[in-house]
Design a protein around this motif. Structure first.
Motif, PDB file in Angstrom:
ATOM      1  N   VAL A   1      12.095  16.169  -4.170  1.00  0.00           N
ATOM      2  CA  VAL A   1      12.735  14.615  -5.452  1.00  0.00           C
ATOM      3  C   VAL A   1      11.651  14.592  -5.901  1.00  0.00           C
ATOM      4  O   VAL A   1      11.852  13.930  -7.674  1.00  0.00           O
ATOM      5  N   ARG A   2      10.157  14.334  -5.535  1.00  0.00           N
ATOM      6  CA  ARG A   2       9.574  14.588  -6.767  1.00  0.00           C
ATOM      7  C   ARG A   2       8.628  15.396  -7.867  1.00  0.00           C
ATOM      8  O   ARG A   2       8.549  14.589  -9.228  1.00  0.00           O
ATOM      9  N   LYS A   3       9.884  16.767  -7.333  1.00  0.00           N
ATOM     10  CA  LYS A   3       9.686  17.209  -9.012  1.00  0.00           C
ATOM     11  C   LYS A   3      10.778  16.631 -10.397  1.00  0.00           C
ATOM     12  O   LYS A   3      10.343  17.166 -11.399  1.00  0.00           O
ATOM     13  N   ASN A   4      11.459  16.054  -9.622  1.00  0.00           N
ATOM     14  CA  ASN A   4      13.082  15.468 -10.740  1.00  0.00           C
ATOM     15  C   ASN A   4      13.116  14.434 -10.993  1.00  0.00           C
ATOM     16  O   ASN A   4      13.876  14.133 -11.974  1.00  0.00           O
ATOM     17  N   VAL A   5      12.893  13.296  -9.609  1.00  0.00           N
ATOM     18  CA  VAL A   5      13.193  12.058  -9.984  1.00  0.00           C
ATOM     19  C   VAL A   5      11.910  11.090 -10.218  1.00  0.00           C
ATOM     20  O   VAL A   5      11.177  11.302  -8.819  1.00  0.00           O
ATOM     21  N   PRO A   6      11.703  10.498 -11.175  1.00  0.00           N
ATOM     22  CA  PRO A   6      10.401   9.970 -10.802  1.00  0.00           C
ATOM     23  C   PRO A   6      10.313   8.739 -10.156  1.00  0.00           C
ATOM     24  O   PRO A   6       9.002   8.140  -9.855  1.00  0.00           O
ATOM     25  N   LEU A   7      11.870   7.345 -10.187  1.00  0.00           N
ATOM     26  CA  LEU A   7      11.432   7.096  -8.913  1.00  0.00           C
ATOM     27  C   LEU A   7      12.440   6.363  -7.658  1.00  0.00           C
ATOM     28  O   LEU A   7      13.598   6.764  -7.722  1.00  0.00           O
ATOM     29  N   TYR A   8      11.395   6.694  -6.785  1.00  0.00           N
ATOM     30  CA  TYR A   8      11.803   7.102  -5.368  1.00  0.00           C
ATOM     31  C   TYR A   8      11.087   6.019  -4.574  1.00  0.00           C
ATOM     32  O   TYR A   8       9.624   5.723  -4.779  1.00  0.00           O
ATOM     33  N   ARG A   9      11.648   5.699  -3.130  1.00  0.00           N
ATOM     34  CA  ARG A   9      10.743   5.292  -2.164  1.00  0.00           C
ATOM     35  C   ARG A   9      11.039   5.655  -0.515  1.00  0.00           C
ATOM     36  O   ARG A   9      11.720   6.561  -0.261  1.00  0.00           O
ATOM     37  N   LYS A  10       9.938   5.525  -0.210  1.00  0.00           N
ATOM     38  CA  LYS A  10       9.479   6.778   1.131  1.00  0.00           C
ATOM     39  C   LYS A  10       8.598   5.763   1.890  1.00  0.00           C
ATOM     40  O   LYS A  10       7.584   5.087   1.207  1.00  0.00           O
ATOM     41  N   SER A  11       9.461   5.433   3.221  1.00  0.00           N
ATOM     42  CA  SER A  11       9.372   4.497   4.470  1.00  0.00           C
ATOM     43  C   SER A  11       9.013   5.025   5.656  1.00  0.00           C
ATOM     44  O   SER A  11      10.194   5.770   6.151  1.00  0.00           O
ATOM     45  N   GLY A  12       7.801   6.150   6.180  1.00  0.00           N
ATOM     46  CA  GLY A  12       8.530   7.117   7.684  1.00  0.00           C
ATOM     47  C   GLY A  12       9.617   8.070   7.141  1.00  0.00           C
ATOM     48  O   GLY A  12       8.984   9.229   6.744  1.00  0.00           O
ATOM     49  N   ASN A  13      10.638   8.503   7.921  1.00  0.00           N
ATOM     50  CA  ASN A  13      10.961   9.067   8.176  1.00  0.00           C
ATOM     51  C   ASN A  13      12.292   9.384   6.822  1.00  0.00           C
ATOM     52  O   ASN A  13      13.335   9.441   7.873  1.00  0.00           O
ATOM     53  N   ARG A  14      12.132   7.705   5.889  1.00  0.00           N
ATOM     54  CA  ARG A  14      13.430   7.910   4.959  1.00  0.00           C
ATOM     55  C   ARG A  14      12.819   7.722   4.419  1.00  0.00           C
ATOM     56  O   ARG A  14      11.929   6.945   3.901  1.00  0.00           O
ATOM     57  N   LEU A  15      13.613   8.405   3.256  1.00  0.00           N
ATOM     58  CA  LEU A  15      13.386   7.711   1.886  1.00  0.00           C
ATOM     59  C   LEU A  15      14.797   7.928   0.587  1.00  0.00           C
ATOM     60  O   LEU A  15      15.989   8.553   0.966  1.00  0.00           O
ATOM     61  N   TRP A  16      14.847   7.379  -0.339  1.00  0.00           N
ATOM     62  CA  TRP A  16      16.085   6.460  -0.695  1.00  0.00           C
ATOM     63  C   TRP A  16      16.196   6.264  -2.001  1.00  0.00           C
ATOM     64  O   TRP A  16      14.824   6.165  -2.672  1.00  0.00           O
ATOM     65  N   LEU A  17      17.000   6.909  -3.185  1.00  0.00           N
ATOM     66  CA  LEU A  17      16.442   7.212  -4.155  1.00  0.00           C
ATOM     67  C   LEU A  17      18.259   6.349  -4.811  1.00  0.00           C
ATOM     68  O   LEU A  17      19.090   6.520  -4.286  1.00  0.00           O
ATOM     69  N   LYS A  18      18.208   6.371  -6.271  1.00  0.00           N
ATOM     70  CA  LYS A  18      19.350   5.806  -7.039  1.00  0.00           C
ATOM     71  C   LYS A  18      19.989   6.751  -8.039  1.00  0.00           C
ATOM     72  O   LYS A  18      19.044   7.091  -8.733  1.00  0.00           O
ATOM     73  N   ALA A  19      20.645   6.543  -7.870  1.00  0.00           N
ATOM     74  CA  ALA A  19      21.657   8.208  -8.179  1.00  0.00           C
ATOM     75  C   ALA A  19      23.365   7.142  -8.779  1.00  0.00           C
ATOM     76  O   ALA A  19      23.778   6.467  -8.965  1.00  0.00           O
ATOM     77  N   GLY A  20      23.633   8.315 -10.420  1.00  0.00           N
ATOM     78  CA  GLY A  20      24.690   8.206 -10.649  1.00  0.00           C
ATOM     79  C   GLY A  20      24.822   6.329 -11.215  1.00  0.00           C
ATOM     80  O   GLY A  20      24.434   5.737 -11.861  1.00  0.00           O
ATOM     81  N   LYS A  21      26.272   5.726 -10.607  1.00  0.00           N
ATOM     82  CA  LYS A  21      26.168   4.349 -10.882  1.00  0.00           C
ATOM     83  C   LYS A  21      26.107   3.565  -9.527  1.00  0.00           C
ATOM     84  O   LYS A  21      27.368   3.444  -9.159  1.00  0.00           O
ATOM     85  N   ASN A  22      25.361   3.227  -9.552  1.00  0.00           N
ATOM     86  CA  ASN A  22      24.677   1.969  -8.736  1.00  0.00           C
ATOM     87  C   ASN A  22      24.706   3.020  -6.957  1.00  0.00           C
ATOM     88  O   ASN A  22      25.625   1.844  -6.434  1.00  0.00           O
ATOM     89  N   ILE A  23      24.388   4.248  -6.668  1.00  0.00           N
ATOM     90  CA  ILE A  23      24.576   4.730  -5.338  1.00  0.00           C
ATOM     91  C   ILE A  23      23.251   5.273  -5.019  1.00  0.00           C
ATOM     92  O   ILE A  23      22.336   5.303  -5.610  1.00  0.00           O
ATOM     93  N   ILE A  24      23.037   4.800  -3.634  1.00  0.00           N
ATOM     94  CA  ILE A  24      22.053   4.584  -2.791  1.00  0.00           C
ATOM     95  C   ILE A  24      21.818   6.311  -2.116  1.00  0.00           C
ATOM     96  O   ILE A  24      23.245   5.743  -1.625  1.00  0.00           O
ATOM     97  N   LEU A  25      21.226   7.243  -2.452  1.00  0.00           N
ATOM     98  CA  LEU A  25      21.027   7.910  -1.702  1.00  0.00           C
ATOM     99  C   LEU A  25      20.288   8.087  -0.546  1.00  0.00           C
ATOM    100  O   LEU A  25      19.125   7.798  -0.993  1.00  0.00           O
ATOM    101  N   GLU A  26      20.141   7.889   0.534  1.00  0.00           N
ATOM    102  CA  GLU A  26      19.365   7.942   1.648  1.00  0.00           C
ATOM    103  C   GLU A  26      18.875   9.714   2.131  1.00  0.00           C
ATOM    104  O   GLU A  26      19.927   9.968   2.827  1.00  0.00           O
ATOM    105  N   PHE A  27      17.831   9.842   2.755  1.00  0.00           N
ATOM    106  CA  PHE A  27      17.690  10.908   3.472  1.00  0.00           C
ATOM    107  C   PHE A  27      17.193  10.362   4.164  1.00  0.00           C
ATOM    108  O   PHE A  27      16.276   9.700   4.526  1.00  0.00           O
ATOM    109  N   GLU A  28      17.177  11.170   5.790  1.00  0.00           N
ATOM    110  CA  GLU A  28      16.824  10.127   7.141  1.00  0.00           C
ATOM    111  C   GLU A  28      16.486  11.282   8.053  1.00  0.00           C
ATOM    112  O   GLU A  28      17.328  12.710   8.292  1.00  0.00           O
ATOM    113  N   SER A  29      15.027  11.848   8.419  1.00  0.00           N
ATOM    114  CA  SER A  29      14.901  12.830   9.694  1.00  0.00           C
ATOM    115  C   SER A  29      14.917  12.351  11.085  1.00  0.00           C
ATOM    116  O   SER A  29      14.697  11.379  11.014  1.00  0.00           O
TER     117      SER A  29
END
Length: 251
Positions: free
Chosen positions: A223-251
């Motif tokens: 993500v950090r190679k291609n997306v300038p704005l994202y947030r991470k907290s513990g085992n979660r990472l999330w970012l905005k995509a497209g039109k008003n979509i949040i994509l969250e990754f969780e381990s």
């Protein structure tokens, strides 16, 4: 009734290529475009027993896509017996459209992917289109090479709904049946704004989805190679995509 997620749909309208690029940059394998017999254009992100569909307007004949909003707009469950399903839906007092059959060519192959769907009548679930899908040629959807995502994601865990009436929305979705292997999370606009750190969500919409990933650090490296704005907290990472979509990754 037992329910299994078949796929979620992002209505990309006229910007399908933009969504393809965004998901590719996040480390997903996105299948090549293929045109439905209904006129729309489809691309997929495939997991073991479900997938995420990116759908564009194509020739613009599909009224349901034209009238729907851009973003997450389709929640689709697996269907194995249409006759039995119709009886179950009638018992739940849910109105449905007639069975619809359609197909699309398989990219890079000689066959056709063929489907039957039963769509619920518009308005019963205002968050988006809710329907059921039967795969007649599953071998053309679940191909091993399409499921080896560089980011390691193995599937979709949650779909989030921002609701003006969380209790009422929950009751409506409970009428559909019992979900297995996937969860619909319903919260107020304020609750989901707090979770994802955004200023606002439109109420009564599918607004976010959570992917399961074994290694959140692996996702962040991509993500950090291609997306300038994202947030991470513990085992979660999330970012905005497209039109008003949040994509969250969780381990």
């Amino acid at each position: 009734m037992e329910l299994q997620l078949d796929h979620l749909v992002i209505n990309a309208k006229y910007v399908l290529e933009d969504y393809e690029r965004q998901f590719s940059e996040l480390g997903f394998i996105v299948t090549p475009p293929s045109k439905h017999s209904l006129g729309s254009v489809n691309q997929s992100i495939v997991f073991k027993d479900h997938y995420l569909e990116l759908v564009g307007l194509g020739d613009g004949r599909r009224k349901d896509l034209l009238e729907s909003h851009e973003g997450i707009d389709g929640l689709v469950f697996r269907m194995s017996d249409p006759v039995k399903l119709v009886m179950e839906l009638e018992r739940s007092s849910l109105a449905m459209q007639p069975l619809q059959n359609f197909s699309r060519p398989v990219p890079g192959g000689t066959g056709k992917a063929e489907f039957s769907v039963i769509r619920l009548v518009k308005g019963q679930f205002q968050e988006g289109r809710v329907y059921f899908c039967q795969h007649h040629t599953p071998q053309f959807i679940w191909r091993s090479n399409d499921m080896k995502h560089p980011n390691g994601v193995t599937g979709i865990k949650y779909l989030y709904i921002a609701s003006h009436d969380s209790a009422g929305t929950r009751l409506r979705y409970n009428r559909l049946g019992n979900l297995t292997g996937f969860e619909i999370k319903i919260g107020s606009v304020g609750e989901l704004c707090d979770r994802f750190g955004v200023a606002n969500f439109e109420a009564d919409r599918f607004v976010a989805m959570t992917f399961h990933c074994p290694d959140i650090d692996r996702v962040e490296q991509i993500v950090r190679k291609n997306v300038p704005l994202y947030r991470k907290s513990g085992n979660r990472l999330w970012l905005k995509a497209g039109k008003n979509i949040i994509l969250e990754f969780e381990s």
